[in-house]
Write an enzyme that holds these catalytic residues in place. Sequence first.
Site, PDB file in Angstrom:
ATOM      1  N   ASN A 165       4.634  -8.134   5.918  1.00  0.00           N
ATOM      2  CA  ASN A 165       5.295  -7.430   7.019  1.00  0.00           C
ATOM      3  C   ASN A 165       4.426  -6.333   7.606  1.00  0.00           C
ATOM      4  OD1 ASN A 165       5.545  -5.950   4.613  1.00  0.00           O
ATOM      5  ND2 ASN A 165       7.227  -4.749   5.448  1.00  0.00           N
ATOM      6  N   GLU A 166       3.095  -6.522   7.570  1.00  0.00           N
ATOM      7  CA  GLU A 166       2.200  -5.489   8.109  1.00  0.00           C
ATOM      8  C   GLU A 166       2.454  -5.251   9.594  1.00  0.00           C
ATOM      9  OE1 GLU A 166       1.192  -7.667   5.917  1.00  0.00           O
ATOM     10  OE2 GLU A 166       0.232  -6.489   4.337  1.00  0.00           O
TER      11      GLU A 166
ATOM     12  N   LEU B  44       0.839  -1.195   0.000  1.00  0.00           N
ATOM     13  CA  LEU B  44       0.000   0.000   0.000  1.00  0.00           C
ATOM     14  C   LEU B  44       0.876   1.247   0.000  1.00  0.00           C
ATOM     15  CD1 LEU B  44      -2.821  -0.893   2.564  1.00  0.00           C
ATOM     16  CD2 LEU B  44      -2.730  -1.312   0.111  1.00  0.00           C
TER      17      LEU B  44
ATOM     18  N   GLY C 201       1.311  -5.563   0.690  1.00  0.00           N
ATOM     19  CA  GLY C 201       0.337  -5.588  -0.396  1.00  0.00           C
ATOM     20  C   GLY C 201       0.889  -6.251  -1.652  1.00  0.00           C
TER      21      GLY C 201
HETATM   22  C1  LIG Z   1      -5.301  -7.616  -5.381  1.00  0.00           C
HETATM   23  C2  LIG Z   1      -5.194  -6.522  -4.486  1.00  0.00           C
HETATM   24  C3  LIG Z   1      -3.993  -6.580  -3.603  1.00  0.00           C
HETATM   25  C4  LIG Z   1      -3.936  -5.429  -2.693  1.00  0.00           C
HETATM   26  C5  LIG Z   1      -2.876  -5.537  -1.709  1.00  0.00           C
HETATM   27  C6  LIG Z   1      -3.104  -4.756  -0.468  1.00  0.00           C
HETATM   28  C7  LIG Z   1      -2.956  -5.605   0.747  1.00  0.00           C
HETATM   29  C8  LIG Z   1      -3.305  -4.938   2.012  1.00  0.00           C
HETATM   30  C9  LIG Z   1      -2.976  -5.708   3.178  1.00  0.00           C
HETATM   31  C10 LIG Z   1      -3.328  -4.989   4.360  1.00  0.00           C
HETATM   32  C11 LIG Z   1      -2.330  -4.025   4.837  1.00  0.00           C
HETATM   33  C12 LIG Z   1      -1.205  -3.693   3.935  1.00  0.00           C
HETATM   34  C13 LIG Z   1      -0.339  -2.778   4.293  1.00  0.00           C
HETATM   35  C14 LIG Z   1       0.768  -2.329   3.433  1.00  0.00           C
HETATM   36  O1  LIG Z   1       0.952  -2.727   2.315  1.00  0.00           O
HETATM   37  S1  LIG Z   1       1.733  -1.107   4.153  1.00  0.00           S
HETATM   38  C15 LIG Z   1       3.111  -0.927   3.067  1.00  0.00           C
HETATM   39  C16 LIG Z   1       4.186  -1.827   3.512  1.00  0.00           C
HETATM   40  N1  LIG Z   1       5.281  -1.757   2.582  1.00  0.00           N
HETATM   41  C17 LIG Z   1       6.534  -1.885   2.967  1.00  0.00           C
HETATM   42  O2  LIG Z   1       6.831  -2.072   4.115  1.00  0.00           O
HETATM   43  C18 LIG Z   1       7.584  -1.767   1.903  1.00  0.00           C
HETATM   44  C19 LIG Z   1       8.364  -0.526   2.048  1.00  0.00           C
HETATM   45  N2  LIG Z   1       9.362  -0.385   1.002  1.00  0.00           N
HETATM   46  C20 LIG Z   1      10.523  -1.063   0.947  1.00  0.00           C
HETATM   47  O3  LIG Z   1      10.833  -1.906   1.768  1.00  0.00           O
HETATM   48  C21 LIG Z   1      11.445  -0.738  -0.193  1.00  0.00           C
HETATM   49  O4  LIG Z   1      11.012   0.482  -0.731  1.00  0.00           O
HETATM   50  C22 LIG Z   1      11.504  -1.779  -1.300  1.00  0.00           C
HETATM   51  C23 LIG Z   1      12.238  -3.039  -0.807  1.00  0.00           C
HETATM   52  C24 LIG Z   1      10.095  -2.160  -1.784  1.00  0.00           C
HETATM   53  C25 LIG Z   1      12.287  -1.202  -2.506  1.00  0.00           C
HETATM   54  O5  LIG Z   1      13.549  -0.751  -2.080  1.00  0.00           O
HETATM   55  P1  LIG Z   1      14.409   0.230  -3.014  1.00  0.00           P
HETATM   56  O6  LIG Z   1      15.708   0.447  -2.320  1.00  0.00           O
HETATM   57  O7  LIG Z   1      14.426  -0.284  -4.411  1.00  0.00           O
HETATM   58  O8  LIG Z   1      13.561   1.586  -3.079  1.00  0.00           O
HETATM   59  P2  LIG Z   1      13.428   2.719  -1.965  1.00  0.00           P
HETATM   60  O9  LIG Z   1      13.241   2.111  -0.626  1.00  0.00           O
HETATM   61  O10 LIG Z   1      14.534   3.693  -2.122  1.00  0.00           O
HETATM   62  O11 LIG Z   1      12.052   3.376  -2.381  1.00  0.00           O
HETATM   63  C26 LIG Z   1      11.959   4.353  -3.435  1.00  0.00           C
HETATM   64  C27 LIG Z   1      11.020   5.448  -2.997  1.00  0.00           C
HETATM   65  O12 LIG Z   1       9.716   4.907  -2.773  1.00  0.00           O
HETATM   66  C28 LIG Z   1       9.283   5.149  -1.424  1.00  0.00           C
HETATM   67  N3  LIG Z   1       8.470   4.007  -0.992  1.00  0.00           N
HETATM   68  C29 LIG Z   1       8.829   2.743  -0.853  1.00  0.00           C
HETATM   69  N4  LIG Z   1       7.810   1.969  -0.465  1.00  0.00           N
HETATM   70  C30 LIG Z   1       6.745   2.804  -0.355  1.00  0.00           C
HETATM   71  C31 LIG Z   1       5.377   2.610   0.006  1.00  0.00           C
HETATM   72  N5  LIG Z   1       4.890   1.401   0.329  1.00  0.00           N
HETATM   73  N6  LIG Z   1       4.574   3.681   0.004  1.00  0.00           N
HETATM   74  C32 LIG Z   1       5.030   4.910  -0.317  1.00  0.00           C
HETATM   75  N7  LIG Z   1       6.336   5.151  -0.681  1.00  0.00           N
HETATM   76  C33 LIG Z   1       7.155   4.114  -0.689  1.00  0.00           C
HETATM   77  C34 LIG Z   1      10.574   5.272  -0.647  1.00  0.00           C
HETATM   78  O13 LIG Z   1      10.382   5.970   0.556  1.00  0.00           O
HETATM   79  C35 LIG Z   1      11.437   6.032  -1.626  1.00  0.00           C
HETATM   80  O14 LIG Z   1      11.031   7.403  -1.623  1.00  0.00           O
HETATM   81  P3  LIG Z   1      12.088   8.593  -1.808  1.00  0.00           P
HETATM   82  O15 LIG Z   1      12.687   8.396  -3.149  1.00  0.00           O
HETATM   83  O16 LIG Z   1      11.274   9.842  -1.674  1.00  0.00           O
HETATM   84  O17 LIG Z   1      13.080   8.449  -0.685  1.00  0.00           O
END
Ligand SMILES: CCCCCCCCCCC/C=C/C(=O)SCCNC(=O)CCNC(=O)[C@H](O)C(C)(C)COP(=O)(O)OP(=O)(O)OC[C@H]1O[C@@H](n2cnc3c(N)ncnc32)[C@H](O)[C@@H]1OP(=O)(O)O
Length: 289
Positions: free
Chosen positions: A162-163, A94, A140
């Site tokens: 990892n929620e 998300l 997600g």
């Molecule tokens: C069929 C329908 C399916 C729907 C699915 C939904 C399911 C819902 C389930 C219920 C609850 C769900 C909750 C969530 O999903 S919460 C989000 C959890 N996500 C994470 O913990 C992942 C976070 N990100 C990372 O670990 C890394 O970014 C990643 C390994 C994915 C990539 O690493 P990489 O080094 O390549 O890239 P960066 O970390 O430098 O990221 C680039 C920029 O993007 C920003 N970023 C990353 N992830 C998110 C995100 N989830 N939301 C918003 N922004 C995000 C990151 O901060 C960097 O930004 P900047 O360039 O400004 O620094």
Amino acid sequence: MNFSRLIKNCSIPSRWLLANNIRYQSSSAAQNLIQVDINEETGVSVVSLNRKPVNSLSLELFKDFCGVMDDLEREKVRGMVLKSSCDNVFSSGLDITELYPNPSEERFEAFWLWFQESWLKLYASSFPTVAFVNGHAPAGGCVFAISCEYRLMLPYYKIGLNEAPVGIVATEWVMNSLRAVLPGKNAERLLTSGRLLDTQEAFDIGLIDQIVNNEEEAMARSEEFFATFDNVPKLARALTKQVYRKNDLNQLIKNRSSDAKQFLNHILRPETQKIIGSYFKSLKDRKKD
Ligand SMILES: CCCCCCCCCCC/C=C/C(=O)SCCNC(=O)CCNC(=O)[C@H](O)C(C)(C)COP(=O)(O)OP(=O)(O)OC[C@H]1O[C@@H](n2cnc3c(N)ncnc32)[C@H](O)[C@@H]1OP(=O)(O)O
């Protein structure tokens, strides 16, 4: 916003089989958040999530995803391969900016309902679905993958739910989709620890079906998977899948409104906002190190 009206406009019909009652208007044609490529010869459609840089899942992406799923149902495709067009990331889950800081109730409700709708359309699709996990798939991203029928993954990436460490409780229908893929004990451990598994570990416990080394191999394996249904009448296959998944689908369909309200209440709690805020900050700070 009238919440019940929004639910009504955004609902799977009572029969819970998919119908095209949601009028799809691309929210983001100019952004091209999802790319679709249908191979006329094989009937296989490749759907690529394309929200740079990391396919974080926003309201607009969910709306577009629902539109694409409706189109594929109408086209009666033979199968769908879901992948990413971002480097190294299948989907980062998300979009945290939809959750933090303190989202407006109106935006959040719409966001959550379209997210529910995306899951319903994917989980109950009449055609076979393969996730080609061609990058990291936390939270997600993992839900997208486990909602498909078959999972292929490139080596050396991470996948999992990892929620909990992010301060979010995965909703019941997300837990049910995981339980459908993994035996109970492993599913619970994955959820409560919030541990992300590497490709090999994910294969070893059965979270993914095959490890592939490149896209060509992924497409060949997908084709083999779709071919296993070539002699099965399409309608019988689709109904069998949908009846098999009926309990999971109904759990959400019956509780859409309360599911959204509960999640909003949880997200707006000051403690939750604090945990998500520091997690988001740590993501940003990682880059500075
Ligand atoms: C069929 C329908 C399916 C729907 C699915 C939904 C399911 C819902 C389930 C219920 C609850 C769900 C909750 C969530 O999903 S919460 C989000 C959890 N996500 C994470 O913990 C992942 C976070 N990100 C990372 O670990 C890394 O970014 C990643 C390994 C994915 C990539 O690493 P990489 O080094 O390549 O890239 P960066 O970390 O430098 O990221 C680039 C920029 O993007 C920003 N970023 C990353 N992830 C998110 C995100 N989830 N939301 C918003 N922004 C995000 C990151 O901060 C960097 O930004 P900047 O360039 O400004 O620094």
